[in-house]
Design an enzyme around this catalytic site. Structure first.
Site, PDB file in Angstrom:
ATOM      1  N   HIS A 169       0.841  -1.205   0.000  1.00  0.00           N
ATOM      2  CA  HIS A 169       0.000   0.000   0.000  1.00  0.00           C
ATOM      3  C   HIS A 169       0.875   1.253   0.000  1.00  0.00           C
ATOM      4  O   HIS A 169       1.348   1.707   1.045  1.00  0.00           O
ATOM      5  CB  HIS A 169      -0.914  -0.035   1.240  1.00  0.00           C
ATOM      6  CG  HIS A 169      -1.998   1.003   1.236  1.00  0.00           C
ATOM      7  ND1 HIS A 169      -3.315   0.696   1.496  1.00  0.00           N
ATOM      8  CD2 HIS A 169      -1.971   2.326   1.003  1.00  0.00           C
ATOM      9  CE1 HIS A 169      -4.047   1.800   1.424  1.00  0.00           C
ATOM     10  NE2 HIS A 169      -3.238   2.814   1.143  1.00  0.00           N
ATOM     11  N   HIS A 227       1.013   5.001  -2.325  1.00  0.00           N
ATOM     12  CA  HIS A 227       0.433   5.812  -3.405  1.00  0.00           C
ATOM     13  C   HIS A 227       1.546   6.471  -4.208  1.00  0.00           C
ATOM     14  O   HIS A 227       2.386   7.177  -3.642  1.00  0.00           O
ATOM     15  CB  HIS A 227      -0.489   6.889  -2.834  1.00  0.00           C
ATOM     16  CG  HIS A 227      -1.722   6.341  -2.188  1.00  0.00           C
ATOM     17  ND1 HIS A 227      -2.954   6.338  -2.806  1.00  0.00           N
ATOM     18  CD2 HIS A 227      -1.923   5.742  -0.981  1.00  0.00           C
ATOM     19  CE1 HIS A 227      -3.855   5.791  -2.011  1.00  0.00           C
ATOM     20  NE2 HIS A 227      -3.265   5.412  -0.878  1.00  0.00           N
ATOM     21  N   ASP A 240       1.294   8.972  -6.170  1.00  0.00           N
ATOM     22  CA  ASP A 240       1.191  10.434  -6.058  1.00  0.00           C
ATOM     23  C   ASP A 240       1.382  10.926  -4.626  1.00  0.00           C
ATOM     24  O   ASP A 240       1.225  12.112  -4.348  1.00  0.00           O
ATOM     25  CB  ASP A 240      -0.135  10.936  -6.647  1.00  0.00           C
ATOM     26  CG  ASP A 240      -1.365  10.244  -6.090  1.00  0.00           C
ATOM     27  OD1 ASP A 240      -1.281   9.063  -5.685  1.00  0.00           O
ATOM     28  OD2 ASP A 240      -2.437  10.873  -6.037  1.00  0.00           O
ATOM     29  N   GLY A 288      -9.815   7.919  -1.490  1.00  0.00           N
ATOM     30  CA  GLY A 288     -10.414   9.246  -1.354  1.00  0.00           C
ATOM     31  C   GLY A 288     -11.210   9.313  -0.066  1.00  0.00           C
ATOM     32  O   GLY A 288     -11.169   8.382   0.744  1.00  0.00           O
ATOM     33  N   HIS A 343      -9.940   0.837   0.232  1.00  0.00           N
ATOM     34  CA  HIS A 343      -9.643   1.640   1.419  1.00  0.00           C
ATOM     35  C   HIS A 343     -10.889   1.595   2.300  1.00  0.00           C
ATOM     36  O   HIS A 343     -11.946   2.098   1.896  1.00  0.00           O
ATOM     37  CB  HIS A 343      -9.391   3.100   1.048  1.00  0.00           C
ATOM     38  CG  HIS A 343      -8.009   3.419   0.607  1.00  0.00           C
ATOM     39  ND1 HIS A 343      -7.527   3.127  -0.627  1.00  0.00           N
ATOM     40  CD2 HIS A 343      -6.989   4.048   1.271  1.00  0.00           C
ATOM     41  CE1 HIS A 343      -6.278   3.554  -0.730  1.00  0.00           C
ATOM     42  NE2 HIS A 343      -5.918   4.118   0.407  1.00  0.00           N
ATOM     43  N   GLU A 347     -10.782   3.428   7.780  1.00  0.00           N
ATOM     44  CA  GLU A 347      -9.737   4.399   8.120  1.00  0.00           C
ATOM     45  C   GLU A 347     -10.420   5.607   8.777  1.00  0.00           C
ATOM     46  O   GLU A 347     -10.265   5.843   9.965  1.00  0.00           O
ATOM     47  CB  GLU A 347      -8.982   4.811   6.842  1.00  0.00           C
ATOM     48  CG  GLU A 347      -7.913   5.867   7.053  1.00  0.00           C
ATOM     49  CD  GLU A 347      -7.345   6.386   5.721  1.00  0.00           C
ATOM     50  OE1 GLU A 347      -7.994   6.229   4.677  1.00  0.00           O
ATOM     51  OE2 GLU A 347      -6.248   6.980   5.752  1.00  0.00           O
ATOM     52  N   ASP A 401       1.802   3.988   2.863  1.00  0.00           N
ATOM     53  CA  ASP A 401       0.722   4.861   2.381  1.00  0.00           C
ATOM     54  C   ASP A 401       1.303   5.998   1.527  1.00  0.00           C
ATOM     55  O   ASP A 401       1.338   5.886   0.323  1.00  0.00           O
ATOM     56  CB  ASP A 401      -0.135   5.402   3.530  1.00  0.00           C
ATOM     57  CG  ASP A 401      -1.570   5.690   3.093  1.00  0.00           C
ATOM     58  OD1 ASP A 401      -1.966   5.239   2.015  1.00  0.00           O
ATOM     59  OD2 ASP A 401      -2.298   6.344   3.855  1.00  0.00           O
TER      60      ASP A 401
HETATM   61  O1  LIG Z   1      -4.923   7.183   3.259  1.00  0.00           O
HETATM   62  C1  LIG Z   1      -5.633   7.447   2.278  1.00  0.00           C
HETATM   63  N1  LIG Z   1      -6.977   7.262   2.339  1.00  0.00           N
HETATM   64  C2  LIG Z   1      -7.805   7.508   1.300  1.00  0.00           C
HETATM   65  N2  LIG Z   1      -7.367   7.983   0.130  1.00  0.00           N
HETATM   66  C3  LIG Z   1      -6.044   8.222   0.016  1.00  0.00           C
HETATM   67  C4  LIG Z   1      -5.130   7.969   1.045  1.00  0.00           C
HETATM   68  N3  LIG Z   1      -3.910   8.310   0.620  1.00  0.00           N
HETATM   69  C5  LIG Z   1      -4.044   8.749  -0.635  1.00  0.00           C
HETATM   70  N4  LIG Z   1      -5.330   8.708  -1.008  1.00  0.00           N
HETATM   71  C6  LIG Z   1      -5.930   9.144  -2.287  1.00  0.00           C
HETATM   72  O2  LIG Z   1      -5.598   8.197  -3.289  1.00  0.00           O
HETATM   73  C7  LIG Z   1      -5.383   8.899  -4.504  1.00  0.00           C
HETATM   74  C8  LIG Z   1      -4.689   8.024  -5.526  1.00  0.00           C
HETATM   75  O3  LIG Z   1      -3.422   7.624  -5.124  1.00  0.00           O
HETATM   76  C9  LIG Z   1      -4.635  10.138  -4.031  1.00  0.00           C
HETATM   77  O4  LIG Z   1      -4.671  11.168  -4.991  1.00  0.00           O
HETATM   78  C10 LIG Z   1      -5.393  10.492  -2.763  1.00  0.00           C
HETATM   79  O5  LIG Z   1      -6.500  11.317  -3.062  1.00  0.00           O
HETATM   80 ZN   LIG Z   2      -3.915   4.780   1.074  1.00  0.00          ZN
END
Ligand SMILES: O=c1[nH]cnc2c1ncn2[C@@H]1O[C@H](CO)[C@@H](O)[C@H]1O
Ligand SMILES: [Zn+2]
Length: 396
Positions: A35, A37, A39, A197, A224, A227, A330
């Site tokens: 996990h 991201h 970005d 998101g 997701h 959380e 993350d």
């Molecule tokens: O911890 C999280 N929880 C929910 N969404 C997240 C988390 N971290 C990142 N993103 C979302 O996932 C998109 C694609 O990678 C990111 O642009 C962010 O909006």
């Molecule tokens: Zn995440």
């Protein structure tokens, strides 16, 4: 303190350490990451450089060090929604094929330098279309960057395999399209699908069509869930949507009673409780019985308020109860973290051992979305021998 926060904007977290120390062992240990991201893991220096190239002038800071600090501090708000606002600035520099290729390549190199041997990197293709790329262009540019990164990492003596997970944004309405994209690219570097998101107000069942399509296609997906919202989100993700894994899933502890009280009532007491005083509700029992992997991200959870601290994070109770726990980053940029740092914090603040780290690494490999024989080859050929070699070295 084994691992401090990264204080340099562009390092990988893999800073020098005493040979033979626990810190050194963690850095050298083969690690698996499910996990992360794409970005949320850019080098600050890269953001500054691409912003300059593409004419993005809304960065909150223009030198790499202050920018790194800005991301960490802004993500520290205690709110997932505010945490997610910081992504505007990383997404702004990930709108061209060149930008995507560079970010993807650097992601692989940074993970490899930190000792990660297998990673699933996720991003939402729909968020990279504002300069005219098509969804397919986005996936292909990222894949090119990953392949280039793998090649350079192997040449540098730090081999790694990286696959992509395609994310759909839960507030948007593109999930079926993104699910189809994930299936189309399943033999070309895409291992699965995810939704991410803001969680509250956007239950996973909004995207049931996408999940049903993926199941018909024998495709893998994670969600997701649990959380920023609790048990109903986890229950829907598993029992309505059929998720293979849970992103975070930390709120599953709401279904675990310790001396008749929920974990959150007194985490320190819950962590120290006797086994016979711990009671699993039906959903928690189901998650454990069916070995649903939990992609847990300690530092991120502390930043968004899903956990009080790493020391009191539910992951340590869940590990003790032998849920299928995995440790993840993350967003390395927003948390100023790395796999080694997350593991170091668990050792440092929550009493974890190298044996525990070996266990979560094997859990992660067992739960990966690549084919079973390929998972096994990494477990038997890389993870186990790597830990065997390390654990024979006495700790200084
Ligand atoms: O911890 C999280 N929880 C929910 N969404 C997240 C988390 N971290 C990142 N993103 C979302 O996932 C998109 C694609 O990678 C990111 O642009 C962010 O909006
Ligand atoms: Zn995440």
């Amino acid at each position: 303190m084994i691992f401090g926060r990264k204080d340099k904007g562009d390092d990988t977290g893999a800073t020098a350490s005493e040979p033979g120390s626990v810190r050194d062992q963690i850095l050298r240990a083969p690690k698996a990451l499910l996990h992360d991201h794409l970005d949320g893991g850019l080098r600050p220096q890269t953001i500054v450089e691409i912003a300059d190239e593409v004419g993005y002038d809304a960065l909150p800071a223009t030198d790499a060090e202050s920018l790194g600090t800005w991301f960490r501090e802004s993500a520290d708000s205690g709110s997932l929604v505010r945490y997610l606002e910081t992504f505007d600035h990383t997404l702004a520099v990930m709108q061209t094929a060149d930008g995507l290729r560079r970010v993807a390549k650097e992601c692989v190199l940074d993970l490899a330098a930190d000792g990660v041997v297998y990673a699933e990197s996720r991003y939402a293709p729909e968020q990279h279309l504002s300069a005219g790329l098509a969804l397919e262009d986005v996936v292909e540019a990222v894949n090119d960057g990953f392949r280039q990164g793998e090649k350079e990492a192997a040449d540098a003596g730090t081999p790694i395999r990286v696959t992509a997970l395609l994310t759909a944004m839960r507030h948007a309405a593109k999930s079926t399209e993104i699910a189809e994209l994930a299936v189309r690219y399943r033999d070309q570097g895409v291992a699965g699908f995810d939704i991410a998101g803001a969680e509250a107000g956007f239950p996973p069942t909004r995207h049931l069509d996408a999940f049903e399509y993926l199941r018909r296609q024998n495709a893998h997906f994670t969600i997701h869930a649990g959380e920023a919202f609790g048990l109903p989100s986890i229950w829907e993700a598993i029992q309505w949507c059929g998720a293979d894994r849970l992103g975070h899933g930390v709120r599953i502890v709401d279904d675990i009673l310790v001396n008749d009280r929920p974990f959150a009532a007194d985490p320190a007491k819950a962590l120290a409780a006797d086994r016979e005083d711990i009671y699993l509700g039906l959903l928690a029992a189901y998650v454990r019985d069916t070995r649903i992997p939990l992609e847990m991200c300690p530092s991120s959870n502390v930043q968004t308020g899903a956990a009080e601290s790493v020391a009191l994070h539910p992951i340590t109770l869940l590990k003790r109860l032998r849920f299928r726990v995995t440790v993840n980053t993350d967003n390395r940029l927003m948390s100023g973290t790395s796999m080694s740092r997350e593991m170091g914090l668990l050792v440092d603040e929550a009493g974890w051992t190298m044996e525990d780290l070996r266990w979560v690494t094997i859990n992660a490999m067992k739960s990966a979305f690549i084919p079973f024989d390929e998972r096994l080859a990494i477990i038997e050929g890389v993870v186990k021998p790597g830990y065997d070699a390390l654990l024979q070295t006495p700790t200084a």
